[in-house]
Design a protein around this motif. Sequence first.
Motif, PDB file in Angstrom:
ATOM      1  N   GLU A  79      -4.579   2.083  -1.622  1.00 49.46           N
ATOM      2  CA  GLU A  79      -4.403   3.253  -1.756  1.00 49.46           C
ATOM      3  C   GLU A  79      -4.568   4.971  -2.521  1.00 49.46           C
ATOM      4  O   GLU A  79      -4.539   5.965  -2.025  1.00 49.46           O
ATOM      5  CB  GLU A  79      -2.713   3.749  -2.042  1.00 49.46           C
ATOM      6  CG  GLU A  79      -2.001   2.217  -0.848  1.00 49.46           C
ATOM      7  CD  GLU A  79      -2.121   1.453  -1.107  1.00 49.46           C
ATOM      8  OE1 GLU A  79      -2.578   0.714  -1.197  1.00 49.46           O
ATOM      9  OE2 GLU A  79      -1.753   0.793   0.203  1.00 49.46           O
ATOM     10  N   THR A  80      -4.617   4.538  -4.178  1.00 48.50           N
ATOM     11  CA  THR A  80      -4.983   5.632  -4.391  1.00 48.50           C
ATOM     12  C   THR A  80      -6.134   5.410  -4.204  1.00 48.50           C
ATOM     13  O   THR A  80      -6.709   6.477  -4.681  1.00 48.50           O
ATOM     14  CB  THR A  80      -4.920   5.178  -6.878  1.00 48.50           C
ATOM     15  OG1 THR A  80      -4.967   5.236  -7.253  1.00 48.50           O
ATOM     16  CG2 THR A  80      -5.552   3.070  -6.534  1.00 48.50           C
ATOM     17  N   GLY A 114      -1.151   4.263  -6.615  1.00 49.66           N
ATOM     18  CA  GLY A 114      -1.465   5.176  -5.228  1.00 49.66           C
ATOM     19  C   GLY A 114      -0.814   6.594  -4.839  1.00 49.66           C
ATOM     20  O   GLY A 114      -0.275   6.994  -4.245  1.00 49.66           O
TER      21      GLY A 114
END
Lengths: 653, 653
Positions: free
Chosen positions: B208-209, B274
């Motif tokens: 995600e991040t 994230g």
Amino acid sequence: MSSTAELIDRAQNLAAAAGRPVEPSHGRLNPLGLREVRIEGGFWGERQELNAGAIIEHCEHWVDKMGWVDNFDAAVEGRLPADRTGREFADSDVYKLIEAMAWEIGRTNDSAMDARLRALVARIAPVQEEDGYLNTHFGRPGQAAKYSDLQWGHELYCYGHLLQAAVARGRTVGDDQLVQIARRAADHVCEVFGVGGIESVCGHPEIETALVEFSRYTGDPRYLEQARLFVERRGHGVLGDIEFGRSYYQDDVPVRDATVMAGHSVRAMYLAAGAIDVAVETDDEDLVSAIIGQLSETLAKRTYITGGMGAHHEGESFGADFELPSDRAYSETCAGVGSIMLNYRLLLATGDSAYADVIERTLFNVVAASPAADGRSFFYTNTLHQREPGSVPSGDEASPRASSSLRAPWFDVSCCPTNVARTLASLGAYLATSSADGLQIHQYAGGAITAPVAGGTVGVTVSTEYPVQGLVRVEVTDTVEGEWELTLRVPGWASVGATLTENGETRAVEPGAVSIRREFAVGEVIELSLPMAARWSAPDPRIDALRGQLAVERGPLVLCLESTDAPGITSVNEARILTELLDRTDEGEGVTVALREVTVADSGWPYGTGAVAGDDAPVTRAALRPYYSWANRGPSTMRIWLPVVGSDSVVPA
Amino acid sequence: MSSTAELIDRAQNLAAAAGRPVEPSHGRLNPLGLREVRIEGGFWGERQELNAGAIIEHCEHWVDKMGWVDNFDAAVEGRLPADRTGREFADSDVYKLIEAMAWEIGRTNDSAMDARLRALVARIAPVQEEDGYLNTHFGRPGQAAKYSDLQWGHELYCYGHLLQAAVARGRTVGDDQLVQIARRAADHVCEVFGVGGIESVCGHPEIETALVEFSRYTGDPRYLEQARLFVERRGHGVLGDIEFGRSYYQDDVPVRDATVMAGHSVRAMYLAAGAIDVAVETDDEDLVSAIIGQLSETLAKRTYITGGMGAHHEGESFGADFELPSDRAYSETCAGVGSIMLNYRLLLATGDSAYADVIERTLFNVVAASPAADGRSFFYTNTLHQREPGSVPSGDEASPRASSSLRAPWFDVSCCPTNVARTLASLGAYLATSSADGLQIHQYAGGAITAPVAGGTVGVTVSTEYPVQGLVRVEVTDTVEGEWELTLRVPGWASVGATLTENGETRAVEPGAVSIRREFAVGEVIELSLPMAARWSAPDPRIDALRGQLAVERGPLVLCLESTDAPGITSVNEARILTELLDRTDEGEGVTVALREVTVADSGWPYGTGAVAGDDAPVTRAALRPYYSWANRGPSTMRIWLPVVGSDSVVPA
């Protein structure tokens, strides 16, 4: 040691009649069986009724519902591995259930249960292979090869429970189909794992103690020798290394070299029980001493006040010395059962009543805590501090092993319910022992005991409301000519105020065992009075988790504060106790205490100047109740160890 | 938001020049890069040198020795799965190492390291499949199918680290082969996991991040949208249930509904990082608030004094509120890295210096504690209380994940060393930020900072012996016309005695941030003086594990008692502290305390009348030293929280 023929004779006659779970060939004390010790009413009588009326049936329902019995049918019908359910060791829970049923049938002659047991056994029998191999998880096309995973496969562990079930059957009913299956399995184990065979061990000990008992039952010394081999091999790195380390399954240090119990606590206890069995039968004094030393260290440094063992959820294992956090106590029910198994064997071997003290503590505060009041849900782990109420497990689904703090009806790994069932069904045997000299009563429950002594049989009835009250009344119902010795355990916790009354005279008695050696007349009564006032216990200062906290015990019961009983406070986490016990009486199971709530200054960071002492907070009263009974009234928070008012840290001025 | 073309331009020019690990499109503060913030000497300069001179090379040696680089060669040569080594996520440690090398090359222009990085990337490139798929553990004959095990397979987690490595490369050197690989992988992820594709997530957050940052770097909004999808899907039970429960991988509660961090602590931190990235880029104020609230609760109730997170070894997870046992602290190094990632993103988004406080605490007491003084062994977990010295791990073999309390050269699961390496290499970026208005210095280390502000570039040099001394000297080296604002963080722990000196005048300053807005002249000096006297800290009274105990902190450092420094006592377990700090000075890193040893009556059972208070035991003196430096002088016992004399429980009279 007796000859094989004599042993067989003894096993077939005496033991079958008496129903003794453990029968060493020699020792300081002789075991009695569940037909020699009958429990009637009272604390343990009620639990035996619960077992008979709910727990066993509940277990039958669930092993069926989970498909663990169907695994055997599936094996016969060629539906494996597709239809296999449960973990590697699912077979073992069917065997433990059968063991529970066997003892129960031996105790009550329940013919309906007997028919159900026979039906179960009949479904298992055809799965056994020509060479005696029996397991639903290995060896078929699509399954891992037999004995290809000794670390985790549990095949020998499963045989262990099969053999224990067979011993239960043999010693209550005699040789039947189950005993025949077990004999073929035991022969197979000796064949495959004997000298020159697979010279390894099972990742989960259990086969050791089972083989010794099966040897005692059958009189076949081969099984004992195989158990000895398993005990001696262990600890030399015969199993592979694993993430938990070899100590997880006690393969890091040879059994006779270990100084304290370590690793997976159930494994450790089962192994030690097997080792002491081997040591006794082979007159191996060094091994006896090693086990005694290990247990002594474990009790002094790695055991919870409940008798519970295992401080780590990770690896279900013992922690370091004095690492005994209440809120992360694993204290698996099965480890309690294992501890009772071990302590009972040491009681028989040494006659030291301190082992009976441990059995009492563990029975009341671990085994009795596991089943709910209705016998239809169980604790797998037995925490000493419940911080959050948690959610109620589904009544209809198995729970993950140890995720919930509330009792669950069943578990994916469900060793505990059937372990409770087999322990309760055979509980009578743990209450008393005999010797040529006389009768020893170790655990107090209403009922009747008969025991073979030199010159015949003696008998007593025991009347008591223990542990609600401390009076134990022993009436002689059967005696022999001449002197014999009646011995009553005075629990270690009864350090002040225990008395014995005979012939109208009362005298103080000390913890340990009080023996009366003389001639007895039928009808005469001896009374032991134990001091049941609630008392404080303080922890060893090296147990960091318990600093500034006290527990309250009453008789053999550890008490606890459950939020249900303290509606005046926010949660048990904020309660601070005033060190005065209120409304102390010698009756009932609990006691009242006074509490203050500590005031906590909310801040974004929990380290600073410390607590507001709460000295001016209003005082509320709360009942402490027996730990075994908690969580029967809905979700709650609970703690055994109670922080004392003023024990919270503050930064020095 | 800027147009794609603008973003690309910005990424290629500004960011590549600056070397900024995180570059949100907007926020209260703007990041600076490791070419804008140069650390020279002092505490962190020495650690960057250690990273350059030992840690990175050590990691290169071990990923090679373990066969984790050869996995890529084996893929090309068709030797998989036979020759595959390491766990599912072994690829990721190669990527994290490359990220560390990329930042290091960006920092130092080390051409030999650059050649090694290119060689590593060249071995990875041919493993990437036509469609962008890249993983050595899945998809070949004899391996599990691609994406067949999202719970444990870590494929997306591996891409995440690949993307972060590519961002590091892109923002220091520019597009190269690694960035091209990452772009194809990112496109593949969007293709396969986009709407209508596999609508699930990875068991271990990280993608995600990484996707958001890759979107920021490339300017491609598709990657951000994919990250948003991953964040939103999570928490709805899209992954299967597991023994640890779905909370283990944060799939039990939607990210925006959670109120506190729970489950596996590294997973929780990476996910939150994230989520805040997604929230910032999509102006999702609700999601920002949710993450802020979760972190706030976690810091107030589930964080160790070191900044460490994760109280359970079981599941490497957060415990319940206030369940923070010192001796079972998991406090994984990677969770510390994850906490810094999250707090830094929130610092940028909100400008709240409290997040910089957390970063400081975690850098000094978790990240700095992990590597040994020689940079060749590491703590995976960071206990706060070492009860037994333990054994020295092999220098030649990888250790099990968390079994040893001593630093080990490598682990079977070896996420931590490479995480330390990439954090130290990019550390400069975490020290200071800028805004149109001026420059904010958050962490104090000697060096030079330049920052773009409205009207040009400002610059300062920082001279300090921090944290040995509390004086921070900031000299203006570059200024712009007119007013700008120089902001210095005053740490939360500096509640009394912090002063600021400018123009020869000294004034008291409060914790938070002190800002000076005016015109500055080149050569002028501002001095911040922080109070470095050692100070007590007391725990929140709800942390049962710390009752009756105090810790000592000095500046940003948590101190500890190591047995090496207290030869007069048996072990730190028996030490009781007198609440007076001796030899307090404002220099040096430690402090002397007076101790008494508690006398423990040995008995077979650790619950009874309690401790002998030890009031008449001789007093010894011991140095408390910084926690980060412990266990560099051989096996020892250690504790941060020190029981106060008289805190041991005794039974009421």
